[in-house]
Design an enzyme around this catalytic site. Structure first.
Site, PDB file in Angstrom:
ATOM      1  N   TYR A   9      35.315  45.466  49.287  1.00  0.00           N
ATOM      2  CA  TYR A   9      33.790  45.798  49.171  1.00  0.00           C
ATOM      3  C   TYR A   9      34.142  44.516  48.339  1.00  0.00           C
ATOM      4  CZ  TYR A   9      33.535  48.946  45.114  1.00  0.00           C
ATOM      5  OH  TYR A   9      34.456  49.669  43.926  1.00  0.00           O
TER       6      TYR A   9
ATOM      7  N   ARG B  98      39.635  38.140  44.278  1.00  0.00           N
ATOM      8  CA  ARG B  98      40.105  39.914  44.846  1.00  0.00           C
ATOM      9  C   ARG B  98      39.553  40.170  45.964  1.00  0.00           C
ATOM     10  NH1 ARG B  98      37.659  43.246  40.096  1.00  0.00           N
ATOM     11  NH2 ARG B  98      35.634  43.250  41.788  1.00  0.00           N
TER      12      ARG B  98
ATOM     13  N   ARG C 206      38.194  57.124  67.210  1.00  0.00           N
ATOM     14  CA  ARG C 206      39.140  57.503  66.068  1.00  0.00           C
ATOM     15  C   ARG C 206      41.011  58.084  66.047  1.00  0.00           C
ATOM     16  NH1 ARG C 206      40.309  62.414  62.304  1.00  0.00           N
ATOM     17  NH2 ARG C 206      39.993  62.346  60.769  1.00  0.00           N
TER      18      ARG C 206
ATOM     19  N   HIS D 117      44.119  57.294  63.179  1.00  0.00           N
ATOM     20  CA  HIS D 117      44.184  57.352  61.755  1.00  0.00           C
ATOM     21  C   HIS D 117      45.270  55.173  61.686  1.00  0.00           C
ATOM     22  CE1 HIS D 117      43.635  61.102  60.380  1.00  0.00           C
ATOM     23  NE2 HIS D 117      43.322  60.325  59.425  1.00  0.00           N
TER      24      HIS D 117
ATOM     25  N   LYS E 143      40.127  46.846  45.841  1.00  0.00           N
ATOM     26  CA  LYS E 143      38.500  47.958  45.884  1.00  0.00           C
ATOM     27  C   LYS E 143      38.284  47.865  46.701  1.00  0.00           C
ATOM     28  CE  LYS E 143      34.454  46.196  42.931  1.00  0.00           C
ATOM     29  NZ  LYS E 143      34.218  46.733  42.347  1.00  0.00           N
TER      30      LYS E 143
ATOM     31  N   GLU F  40      41.788  52.802  33.248  1.00  0.00           N
ATOM     32  CA  GLU F  40      40.251  52.783  33.182  1.00  0.00           C
ATOM     33  C   GLU F  40      39.150  53.866  33.864  1.00  0.00           C
ATOM     34  OE1 GLU F  40      39.621  50.047  36.316  1.00  0.00           O
ATOM     35  OE2 GLU F  40      40.866  51.388  38.444  1.00  0.00           O
TER      36      GLU F  40
HETATM   37  C1  LIG Z   1      37.434  51.029  39.554  1.00  0.00           C
HETATM   38  C2  LIG Z   1      36.680  49.868  38.452  1.00  0.00           C
HETATM   39  N1  LIG Z   1      37.533  49.643  37.500  1.00  0.00           N
HETATM   40  C3  LIG Z   1      37.484  47.940  37.042  1.00  0.00           C
HETATM   41  C4  LIG Z   1      36.026  47.799  37.657  1.00  0.00           C
HETATM   42  C5  LIG Z   1      35.495  46.282  36.806  1.00  0.00           C
HETATM   43  O1  LIG Z   1      35.866  44.640  37.546  1.00  0.00           O
HETATM   44  P1  LIG Z   1      34.478  43.552  37.393  1.00  0.00           P
HETATM   45  O2  LIG Z   1      34.656  43.008  36.040  1.00  0.00           O
HETATM   46  O3  LIG Z   1      35.652  42.994  38.828  1.00  0.00           O
HETATM   47  O4  LIG Z   1      33.009  44.218  37.482  1.00  0.00           O
HETATM   48  C6  LIG Z   1      34.852  48.310  38.462  1.00  0.00           C
HETATM   49  C7  LIG Z   1      34.059  47.635  38.789  1.00  0.00           C
HETATM   50  O5  LIG Z   1      32.937  48.253  39.389  1.00  0.00           O
HETATM   51  C8  LIG Z   1      35.600  49.012  38.949  1.00  0.00           C
HETATM   52  O6  LIG Z   1      35.079  49.651  39.191  1.00  0.00           O
END
Ligand SMILES: Cc1ncc(COP(=O)(O)O)c(C=O)c1O
Length: 298
Positions: A37, A56, A112, A114, A159, A191
Site C-alpha cells: 500500500y 516506493r 488458498r 501459500h 510497505k 523506527e
Molecule cells: C513503519 C513506518 N515507518 C515509517 C513511516 C513513514 O513513512 P512516510 O514518511 O512515507 O509516511 C511509516 C508511514 O506510515 C510507517 O508505517
C-alpha cells in the site's frame, strides 16, 4: 459492525463508495495480508511528493512480485479524480482540501495456497480521507512516546499490508496514552510503529540507515534536503538505544505527522522537555515545501 460512510473510492476499475465496495473472501490480501500500500498526502488538492510515493509503490510491488497494474499517469489521474470527488462529497473547496490518498494493491483472488498463483489479476483499491495533522497543542508541546523491542519481521522496507506487527506495536503506546512506540532491534533504533525517528545531538540530525529493518519514509529525502538547505548536518548511521535516551531532541516523521517533536519518552523528558530549535527549523522547511507544491501546481 461499523457503518461505513458513503465516501468515494475506487475498486477494480469502478468508482464507487466505501459502503458499496466489496471484495471476495478469497482475496489474498484478506487471507494472507498479501499486498502492498501507499499513503500520499494532499494539500489544497495537490498530491505531495507523488513521484516519490509512486517510486516506493513500484519498489514494494517488485519486492513481493506483483506486477504494477497501472502506469504512473493512470495512478495520478485516479487519485486526482478521487480527491475532487471527496472534496465535493464533503462540501469543501478544492483549495482548502487537505487529504490522504490510500492506495492498496493485493495479489488478487485465488483458492488458498501459500504459493503465488500465476493466473491472477491484482485487486486495486484507492480511497481518500481528510488529513488529520497533529493538533496545535501537539505542535506546541510535542508528544509522548514509549519504547519497545522491535518484534516485527525483517522486511520492514516493504510497505506491506501485513501490518499486525505494527498494530501490536502501536497499541503499546496507545494503552500508555502516548502517540507512538519507538522500537529497538538488538539495542539499536529501528523506527516507530508508523513513523520514522530522528535524533538530534549537538545540532546534527541523525537517522538510521535505509536498510531492510525500516520503511524508507518519503520524508527521509525531504528531511535531508531541508537540512542541506538550512546548513544543518545530517547523518545516517546505527543509533544505540542510549543515544536516543540522551538526545537533545527526538523527532517523528510520517505523511500525517509531517515532522513532530517527541518531548517525553517512557515518561521522562527528552532534552529540555519541549520542541527544540532543530524541530522548529524542520517544521518551517516542511511547511515551505507544502506551500511550494501549491505554487508549482499553479
Ligand atoms: C513503519 C513506518 N515507518 C515509517 C513511516 C513513514 O513513512 P512516510 O514518511 O512515507 O509516511 C511509516 C508511514 O506510515 C510507517 O508505517
Amino acid at each position: 459492525m461499523t457503518t461505513l460512510p458513503k465516501l468515494p473510492c475506487f475498486l477494480n476499475g469502478d468508482y464507487t463508495d466505501l459502503a458499496n465496495a466489496k471484495i471476495s473472501v478469497m482475496d489474498r490480501g484478506f487471507i494472507f495480508g498479501d499486498g502492498v500500500y501507499e499513503v500520499v498526502p494532499v494539500y489544497g488538492s495537490r498530491l505531495f511528493r507523488f513521484n516519490e510515493h509512486m517510486a516506493r509503490l513500484e519498489r514494494s510491488l517488485a519486492q513481493v512480485r506483483i506486477a504494477n497494474p497501472m502506469a504512473r499517469v493512470e495512478w495520478q489521474a485516479l487519485a486526482e479524480r478521487l480527491i475532487a470527488d471527496y472534496a465535493q462529497s464533503v462540501g469543501i473547496t478544492p483549495q482548502s482540501s487537505d487529504q490522504l490518498v490510500y492506495i492498496q494493491v493485493t495479489r488478487g483472488v485465488a483458492m488458498r495456497d501459500h504459493v503465488m498463483p500465476s493466473d491472477v489479476s491484482p485487486t486495486v483499491f484507492v480511497m481518500t480521507n481528510a488529513m488529520k495533522p497533529p493538533s496545535a497543542g501537539q505542535r506546541e508541546q510535542g508528544v509522548a512516546c514509549v519504547t519497545a523491542d522491535d518484534f516485527r519481521w525483517e522486511k520492514a522496507h516493504i510497505k506491506s499490508v501485513s501490518l499486525l506487527g505494527s498494530v501490536l506495536a502501536r497499541q503499546i503506546s496507545f494503552d500508555a496514552g502516548a502517540v507512538e512506540t519507538i522500537m529497538f532491534r538488538h539495542g539499536y533504533l529501528s523506527e516507530a510503529a508508523a513513523s520514522n525517528v530522528w535524533v538530534v545531538k549537538n545540532g546534527t540530525v541523525f537517522g538510521v540507515p535505509k536498510d531492510n529493518l525500516v520503511l524508507e519514509g518519503i520524508r527521509y529525502g525531504l528531511i535531508e534536503s531541508i537540512c542541506r538547505a538550512q546548513g544543518i548536518s545530517f547523518e545516517l548511521r546505527r543509533i544505540p538505544r542510549q543515544e536516543l535516551l540522551e538526545a537533545d531532541e527526538v523527532i517523528l516523521s510520517s505523511a500525517t505527522k509531517e515532522v513532530l517533536a517527541v518531548t517525553t519518552l517512557d515518561g521522562k523528558p527528552v532534552g529540555a522537555g519541549r520542541p527544540g530549535g532543530v524541530y522548529q527549523r524542520l517544521f518551517a522547511g516542511y511547511q515551505a515545501a507544502i506551500a511550494q507544491t501549491k505554487v508549482d501546481a499553479g
